[in-house]
Design a protein around this motif. Structure first.
Motif, PDB file in Angstrom:
ATOM      1  N   PHE A 277      -3.697  -4.339  -3.235  1.00  0.00           N
ATOM      2  CA  PHE A 277      -2.495  -3.812  -3.886  1.00  0.00           C
ATOM      3  C   PHE A 277      -1.260  -4.647  -3.550  1.00  0.00           C
ATOM      4  CE2 PHE A 277      -2.927   0.953  -5.089  1.00  0.00           C
ATOM      5  CZ  PHE A 277      -3.777   0.600  -6.121  1.00  0.00           C
ATOM      6  N   SER A 278      -0.375  -4.746  -4.520  1.00  0.00           N
ATOM      7  CA  SER A 278       0.956  -5.287  -4.276  1.00  0.00           C
ATOM      8  C   SER A 278       1.797  -4.205  -3.604  1.00  0.00           C
ATOM      9  CB  SER A 278       1.612  -5.705  -5.593  1.00  0.00           C
ATOM     10  OG  SER A 278       1.890  -4.557  -6.388  1.00  0.00           O
ATOM     11  N   ARG A 279       2.926  -4.609  -3.043  1.00  0.00           N
ATOM     12  CA  ARG A 279       3.811  -3.618  -2.429  1.00  0.00           C
ATOM     13  C   ARG A 279       4.330  -2.630  -3.475  1.00  0.00           C
ATOM     14  NH1 ARG A 279       3.574  -1.395   1.964  1.00  0.00           N
ATOM     15  NH2 ARG A 279       3.071  -3.448   2.789  1.00  0.00           N
ATOM     16  N   HIS A 280       4.563  -3.109  -4.680  1.00  0.00           N
ATOM     17  CA  HIS A 280       5.017  -2.225  -5.753  1.00  0.00           C
ATOM     18  C   HIS A 280       3.963  -1.156  -6.047  1.00  0.00           C
ATOM     19  CE1 HIS A 280       7.081  -0.895  -9.341  1.00  0.00           C
ATOM     20  NE2 HIS A 280       6.071  -1.245 -10.117  1.00  0.00           N
ATOM     21  N   GLU A 281       2.692  -1.562  -6.119  1.00  0.00           N
ATOM     22  CA  GLU A 281       1.624  -0.593  -6.369  1.00  0.00           C
ATOM     23  C   GLU A 281       1.494   0.404  -5.226  1.00  0.00           C
ATOM     24  OE1 GLU A 281      -1.884  -2.633  -8.923  1.00  0.00           O
ATOM     25  OE2 GLU A 281      -1.248  -3.777  -7.163  1.00  0.00           O
ATOM     26  N   GLU A 282       1.748  -0.063  -4.008  1.00  0.00           N
ATOM     27  CA  GLU A 282       1.667   0.835  -2.858  1.00  0.00           C
ATOM     28  C   GLU A 282       2.590   2.034  -3.015  1.00  0.00           C
ATOM     29  OE1 GLU A 282       0.113   1.172   0.234  1.00  0.00           O
ATOM     30  OE2 GLU A 282      -1.370  -0.149  -0.659  1.00  0.00           O
ATOM     31  N   PHE A 283       3.653   1.871  -3.768  1.00  0.00           N
ATOM     32  CA  PHE A 283       4.582   2.975  -3.968  1.00  0.00           C
ATOM     33  C   PHE A 283       4.180   3.865  -5.142  1.00  0.00           C
ATOM     34  CE2 PHE A 283       7.294   0.629  -1.124  1.00  0.00           C
ATOM     35  CZ  PHE A 283       8.072   1.599  -0.530  1.00  0.00           C
ATOM     36  N   PHE A 284       3.998   3.312  -6.329  1.00  0.00           N
ATOM     37  CA  PHE A 284       3.904   4.187  -7.501  1.00  0.00           C
ATOM     38  C   PHE A 284       2.480   4.564  -7.889  1.00  0.00           C
ATOM     39  CE2 PHE A 284       3.052   0.310  -9.883  1.00  0.00           C
ATOM     40  CZ  PHE A 284       2.230   0.754 -10.911  1.00  0.00           C
ATOM     41  N   ALA A 285       1.478   3.739  -7.502  1.00  0.00           N
ATOM     42  CA  ALA A 285       0.118   3.973  -7.988  1.00  0.00           C
ATOM     43  C   ALA A 285      -0.695   4.882  -7.082  1.00  0.00           C
ATOM     44  CB  ALA A 285      -0.611   2.639  -8.156  1.00  0.00           C
ATOM     45  N   VAL A 286      -0.280   5.008  -5.852  1.00  0.00           N
ATOM     46  CA  VAL A 286      -1.063   5.737  -4.858  1.00  0.00           C
ATOM     47  C   VAL A 286      -0.851   7.237  -5.019  1.00  0.00           C
ATOM     48  CG1 VAL A 286      -1.330   6.144  -2.386  1.00  0.00           C
ATOM     49  CG2 VAL A 286      -0.992   3.827  -3.243  1.00  0.00           C
ATOM     50  N   GLY A 287      -1.935   7.991  -5.037  1.00  0.00           N
ATOM     51  CA  GLY A 287      -1.824   9.441  -5.165  1.00  0.00           C
ATOM     52  C   GLY A 287      -1.627  10.125  -3.835  1.00  0.00           C
ATOM     53  N   HIS A 288      -0.806   9.563  -2.993  1.00  0.00           N
ATOM     54  CA  HIS A 288      -0.525  10.115  -1.668  1.00  0.00           C
ATOM     55  C   HIS A 288       0.940   9.885  -1.340  1.00  0.00           C
ATOM     56  CE1 HIS A 288      -4.853  10.349  -0.866  1.00  0.00           C
ATOM     57  NE2 HIS A 288      -4.555  11.017   0.216  1.00  0.00           N
ATOM     58  N   ARG A 289       1.714  10.936  -1.327  1.00  0.00           N
ATOM     59  CA  ARG A 289       3.044  10.862  -0.742  1.00  0.00           C
ATOM     60  C   ARG A 289       3.417  12.243  -0.237  1.00  0.00           C
ATOM     61  NH1 ARG A 289       4.796  14.501  -4.309  1.00  0.00           N
ATOM     62  NH2 ARG A 289       5.925  13.867  -6.159  1.00  0.00           N
ATOM     63  N   ARG A 290       4.410  12.284   0.658  1.00  0.00           N
ATOM     64  CA  ARG A 290       4.832  13.573   1.186  1.00  0.00           C
ATOM     65  C   ARG A 290       5.557  14.345   0.097  1.00  0.00           C
ATOM     66  NH1 ARG A 290       4.828  15.366   6.149  1.00  0.00           N
ATOM     67  NH2 ARG A 290       5.042  13.421   7.331  1.00  0.00           N
ATOM     68  N   GLU A 324      -5.955  15.877  -1.965  1.00  0.00           N
ATOM     69  CA  GLU A 324      -6.248  16.633  -0.746  1.00  0.00           C
ATOM     70  C   GLU A 324      -5.295  17.810  -0.549  1.00  0.00           C
ATOM     71  OE1 GLU A 324      -8.245  13.860   2.597  1.00  0.00           O
ATOM     72  OE2 GLU A 324      -6.072  13.868   2.523  1.00  0.00           O
ATOM     73  N   GLY A 325      -4.347  17.976  -1.432  1.00  0.00           N
ATOM     74  CA  GLY A 325      -3.248  18.892  -1.157  1.00  0.00           C
ATOM     75  C   GLY A 325      -3.459  20.340  -1.521  1.00  0.00           C
ATOM     76  N   GLY A 326      -4.689  20.755  -1.823  1.00  0.00           N
ATOM     77  CA  GLY A 326      -4.898  22.115  -2.283  1.00  0.00           C
ATOM     78  C   GLY A 326      -4.547  23.191  -1.282  1.00  0.00           C
ATOM     79  N   PHE A 327      -4.501  22.841   0.015  1.00  0.00           N
ATOM     80  CA  PHE A 327      -4.195  23.836   1.048  1.00  0.00           C
ATOM     81  C   PHE A 327      -2.699  23.927   1.351  1.00  0.00           C
ATOM     82  CE2 PHE A 327      -4.720  19.790   3.148  1.00  0.00           C
ATOM     83  CZ  PHE A 327      -3.762  19.778   4.146  1.00  0.00           C
ATOM     84  N   ASN A 355       4.728  16.048 -13.422  1.00  0.00           N
ATOM     85  CA  ASN A 355       4.358  14.700 -13.865  1.00  0.00           C
ATOM     86  C   ASN A 355       4.830  13.640 -12.881  1.00  0.00           C
ATOM     87  OD1 ASN A 355       4.888  15.991 -17.042  1.00  0.00           O
ATOM     88  ND2 ASN A 355       2.928  15.088 -16.469  1.00  0.00           N
ATOM     89  N   ASN A 356       5.004  14.047 -11.631  1.00  0.00           N
ATOM     90  CA  ASN A 356       5.373  13.126 -10.566  1.00  0.00           C
ATOM     91  C   ASN A 356       4.119  12.578  -9.891  1.00  0.00           C
ATOM     92  OD1 ASN A 356       8.091  13.771 -11.052  1.00  0.00           O
ATOM     93  ND2 ASN A 356       8.012  15.496  -9.622  1.00  0.00           N
ATOM     94  N   GLN A 357       4.323  11.577  -9.058  1.00  0.00           N
ATOM     95  CA  GLN A 357       3.237  11.023  -8.246  1.00  0.00           C
ATOM     96  C   GLN A 357       2.565  12.150  -7.458  1.00  0.00           C
ATOM     97  OE1 GLN A 357       4.724   8.628  -5.066  1.00  0.00           O
ATOM     98  NE2 GLN A 357       2.804   7.551  -4.709  1.00  0.00           N
ATOM     99  N   PRO A 358       1.234  12.183  -7.399  1.00  0.00           N
ATOM    100  CA  PRO A 358       0.555  13.255  -6.658  1.00  0.00           C
ATOM    101  C   PRO A 358       0.916  13.255  -5.174  1.00  0.00           C
ATOM    102  CG  PRO A 358      -0.981  12.141  -8.120  1.00  0.00           C
ATOM    103  CD  PRO A 358       0.282  11.324  -8.127  1.00  0.00           C
ATOM    104  N   SER A 359       0.964  14.456  -4.637  1.00  0.00           N
ATOM    105  CA  SER A 359       1.160  14.628  -3.198  1.00  0.00           C
ATOM    106  C   SER A 359      -0.181  14.774  -2.524  1.00  0.00           C
ATOM    107  CB  SER A 359       1.992  15.884  -2.918  1.00  0.00           C
ATOM    108  OG  SER A 359       3.249  15.812  -3.534  1.00  0.00           O
ATOM    109  N   SER A 360      -0.249  14.370  -1.278  1.00  0.00           N
ATOM    110  CA  SER A 360      -1.464  14.579  -0.504  1.00  0.00           C
ATOM    111  C   SER A 360      -1.113  14.405   0.961  1.00  0.00           C
ATOM    112  CB  SER A 360      -2.562  13.608  -0.951  1.00  0.00           C
ATOM    113  OG  SER A 360      -3.838  14.130  -0.694  1.00  0.00           O
ATOM    114  N   SER A 361      -2.122  14.236   1.785  1.00  0.00           N
ATOM    115  CA  SER A 361      -1.899  14.259   3.230  1.00  0.00           C
ATOM    116  C   SER A 361      -1.036  13.096   3.691  1.00  0.00           C
ATOM    117  CB  SER A 361      -3.248  14.207   3.959  1.00  0.00           C
ATOM    118  OG  SER A 361      -4.012  15.345   3.665  1.00  0.00           O
ATOM    119  N   ILE A 362       0.143  13.426   4.179  1.00  0.00           N
ATOM    120  CA  ILE A 362       0.960  12.509   4.962  1.00  0.00           C
ATOM    121  C   ILE A 362       1.286  13.246   6.251  1.00  0.00           C
ATOM    122  CG2 ILE A 362       3.132  11.218   5.136  1.00  0.00           C
ATOM    123  CD1 ILE A 362       1.365  10.015   3.063  1.00  0.00           C
ATOM    124  N   ARG A 363       1.171  12.612   7.353  1.00  0.00           N
ATOM    125  CA  ARG A 363       1.321  13.136   8.710  1.00  0.00           C
ATOM    126  C   ARG A 363       1.927  14.547   8.783  1.00  0.00           C
ATOM    127  NH1 ARG A 363       3.264   8.840  13.187  1.00  0.00           N
ATOM    128  NH2 ARG A 363       2.128   9.674  14.980  1.00  0.00           N
TER     129      ARG A 363
END
Length: 724
Positions: A277-290, A324-327, A355-363
């Motif tokens: 991944f490029s750094r740009h993809e690391e931000f918008f394409a990943v289905g993991h953010r807080r 992973e965010g169902g809980f 319609n935002n980037q998916p959330s999932s496990s972040i610390r």
């Protein structure tokens, strides 16, 4: 409870340290396979649209392109964590800007990216929903019209744009509120933030007949294996996942996603395929953010500070998919209670699609945001009571014997002790300059029990190898495993090598998530080492002609108790050719019982906190009143994480977690437009903390020998430092 005065820890140099600091270690992005191609993705042009057609002809005609894959090339199956709501390649609808429509495998990364841009897609744009708090307002677009057909837990409280709903209703909060001396209402909103691991995601896939090997930078190799097998309809035995050295993840490399795409490309191309991944993809394409939050809290108290009632409504941004965010709904509801004694509660938590980037496990998912709101709310309540905010906490924090609103009876905890230690470390009573102030926050986080397994085998030279499914993402968690095994076998931690991060080698493990590696795999390693210990003592008993009970394992030898000269070395016993191998999984602790009323919903397993980790942190800050710039001058962290097994590793978790928290508080945020597109997907505009921003951080461990927990009375360590 039994307090331990000083950390009972064994320290040694972590076995992967040298190759990491010298640069000799190889990460996934460093790997190359013979005949390797390079992958790139065609992402969506819209955050919400119906796909009318996909034409790959121009991409396929580009010289150097060997494969283009769309939804037509893979089985039509849905995948996801607690709800299966997503496809590898978008078929009918795109729901956020990182949805993948096609993948390309080409001779070079440049050709692959050029070809991906040549995939022609025709859309019918649909109304986009970026404001997750308005997800259930009249007229809000439905993100998943087929939500009722999705496979998922029946206990999540799903409905339309609400992916999960949880309530904690205990007693008559309305009546208690009416009788309170003081009532305070507060509203808070948090921005979503990113995990931002410096190592980019990288994947290499290679097929041998109908079996595939995937090298990947994942925190959850067994989850990745299961995801590949499910989405490509393969037996799990035909999928091998190997994780080379892994950089940071912070939860953002949990779950499964891109491994399936790359494996599909490699299958169609008939050659190995690599994606970085490029750094740009690391931000918008990943289905993991807080996840972002909107939080409304109302608390009633008596004049003496007793918390008689709390009402709360929490709305959480799930983004476009579950992952992973169902809980999250129930976890957020638990953190809305905080580590406080509250007589009645009426908490409602909604995990909403957008319609935002998916959330999932972040610390420590959901905990930092809700703790941030609860602790400010407590300060506002203290002000209304005319009480020092620390004094309010002294009167209301949980202690041994406290009963939570879900009915859990708390034992062997040191919550109030962490408060006093943090105050001492920060110098709470001292006079400060006019431009400085001290803030205090308290929080909690559960220990996560999960199955795990390990093998311990002795080598002919008296050394040993630990074979485990445990994962290492820079946390140092696997440092503890040799310490635990050595303690059982009378050896040195340096005598052990570790084979891990390969699904064909070790037993199943949950992965580097949930602060659970040492907590669960440590018990497994101890159980395996005990089996080897038994074998060694039986062999030594025959050799020395004494009873097993008269022997001990010390300093690499089996010796007669009280007569150390009568001994035989472990190397001598192992060198006989007799296999010395132990396996173990340990006993998985049960979650504490609860008495949650039947009317509560969304009860999906986190309505009690196993071996709760308890934290108080304090920050001394300097504020420039003209510019608004805030600088953290000093930080104090006092933790009850049970018995500390490796202090240098545990301290490292606190340093990193505190800096993540400071970043979230002061500089980090993902901004989106009204369509849900990120406006700052890069390190130029997304401001991370660096070493030069770090304040002095003082750490104190309040060690409590915790039964029904991890090895030697330990708890987890990794996530709590980010909570308060």
């Amino acid at each position: 409870m039994t307090a331990v005065e000083e950390p009972t820890t064994t320290e040694f140099i972590r076995p992967d340290g040298h190759e990491k600091v010298t640069g000799s270690g190889r990460y996934t992005a460093d790997l190359s396979r013979t005949g390797q191609l390079h992958a790139a993705f065609r992402y969506s042009d819209h955050t919400h649209a119906r796909i009318l057609s996909i034409d790959t002809a121009r991409a396929e005609a580009l010289p150097g392109v060997l494969a283009v894959v769309t939804h037509e090339d893979v089985p039509d199956v849905l995948y996801g964590g607690m709800v299966q709501d997503r496809r590898l390649f978008a078929r009918d609808t795109v729901r956020f800007e990182g949805d993948i429509i096609a993948g390309v495998a080409a001779l070079t990364p440049e050709i692959a990216r050029e070809a991906a841009a040549l995939v022609d897609v025709e859309y019918e744009p649909l109304p986009a929903l970026s404001d997750w708090a308005a997800a259930n307002d009249e007229g809000a677009p439905l993100i998943h019209p087929d939500w009722e057909s999705y496979s998922g837990s029946d206990d999540m409280g799903r409905n339309a744009n609400t992916l999960g709903y949880s309530s904690i209703v205990n007693g008559d909060a309305a009546a208690a509120m009416a009788g309170a001396d003081v009532v305070v209402k507060s509203s808070f909103r948090t921005d979503p933030v990113q995990g931002v691991p410096i190592e980019p995601r990288a994947i290499v896939a290679e097929w041998h007949g109908d079996e595939v090997t995937v090298w990947t930078s994942t925190q959850v190799p067994y989850g990745a294996r299961a995801g590949i097998a499910h989405t490509l309809q393969l037996p799990e035995s035909h999928v091998r996942v190997i994780v080379p050295l892994l950089g940071g993840g912070f939860g953002s490399k949990c779950d499964f996603h891109f491994e399936g795409h790359v494996a599909a490309l490699a299958k169609k191309a008939g050659r190995p395929v690599k994606l970085v991944f490029s750094r740009h993809e690391e931000f918008f394409a990943v289905g993991h953010r807080r996840e972002g939050f909107v939080i409304e809290l109302e608390t009633g108290a008596r004049k003496d500070g007793t918390l008689v009632a709390r009402r709360g409504t929490l709305k959480i941004d799930s983004g476009a998919y579950c992952g992973e965010g169902g809980f999250f709904a129930q976890m957020a509801a638990m953190h809305a209670l905080g580590p406080y004694v509250i007589e009645t509660t009426d908490i409602h938590s909604y995990l909403n699609y957008s319609n935002n980037q998916p959330s999932s496990s972040i610390r420590a998912p959901t905990a930092p945001q809700v703790c941030w709101a609860v602790e400010q709310h407590m300060d506002e309540l203290a002000e209304a009571l005319g009480m020092d905010p620390v004094e309010l906490r002294r009167r209301t924090l949980i202690e041994d014997g406290s009963v939570t609103p879900t009915g859990q009876v708390l034992e062997n905890i040191a919550m109030k002790e962490t408060l006093e230690e943090a105050l001492r470390l920060i110098g709470y009573e001292q006079e400060l300059p006019e431009d400085e102030a001290i803030g205090v926050a308290c929080g909690w986080w559960p220990s996560i029990a999960s199955p795990s397994g390990a093998y311990v085998k002795l080598n002919g030279d008296g050394t040993a190898t630990i074979v485990t499914g445990a994962q290492e993402c820079g946390t140092g968690a696997v440092m503890a495993l040799p310490v635990l095994a050595a303690d059982q076998l009378g050896m040195k931690p340096e005598d052990f090598s570790i084979l891990y991060q390969d699904t064909d080698a070790g037993p199943w493990d949950m992965g580097a998530s949930g602060s659970q590696t040492t907590f669960n795999n440590g018990r497994a390693v101890i159980a395996a080492a005990i089996e080897v210990r038994t074998q060694l003592l039986e062999m030594a008993s025959e050799r020395l002609e004494v009873a097993v009970d008269d022997l001990e394992l010390v300093d690499g030898a089996a010796r007669v108790k009280g007569a150390p000269s009568s001994s035989v070395t472990i190397a001598e016993l192992a060198g006989t050719g007799t296999p010395l191998l132990g396996k173990g999984s340990g006993i998985i602790p049960d979650n504490p019982p609860t008495q949650l009323p039947e009317g509560c919903v969304g009860k999906i397993g986190v309505d009690s906190f196993l071996a709760p980790q308890l934290i108080t942190q304090a920050a001394r800050v300097k504020v420039d009143r003209e510019t608004g710039v805030v600088r953290v001058v000093k930080f104090a962290a006092a933790h009850d994480s049970g018995v500390i097994l490796n202090k240098i590793g545990a301290d490292g978790q606190v340093y990193g977690g505190v800096m993540m928290g400071i970043g979230q508080a002061l500089t980090e945020a993902t901004w989106t437009d009204e369509q849900g597109r990120q406006r700052n997907p890069g390190l130029l505009d997304y401001k991370l903390q660096t070493a030069s921003d770090a304040p002095e951080i003082a750490i104190r461990w309040i060690e409590i020998d915790t039964p029904n927990a991890g090895p030697k009375g330990s708890k987890g360590v990794g996530e709590p430092p980010s909570v308060p």
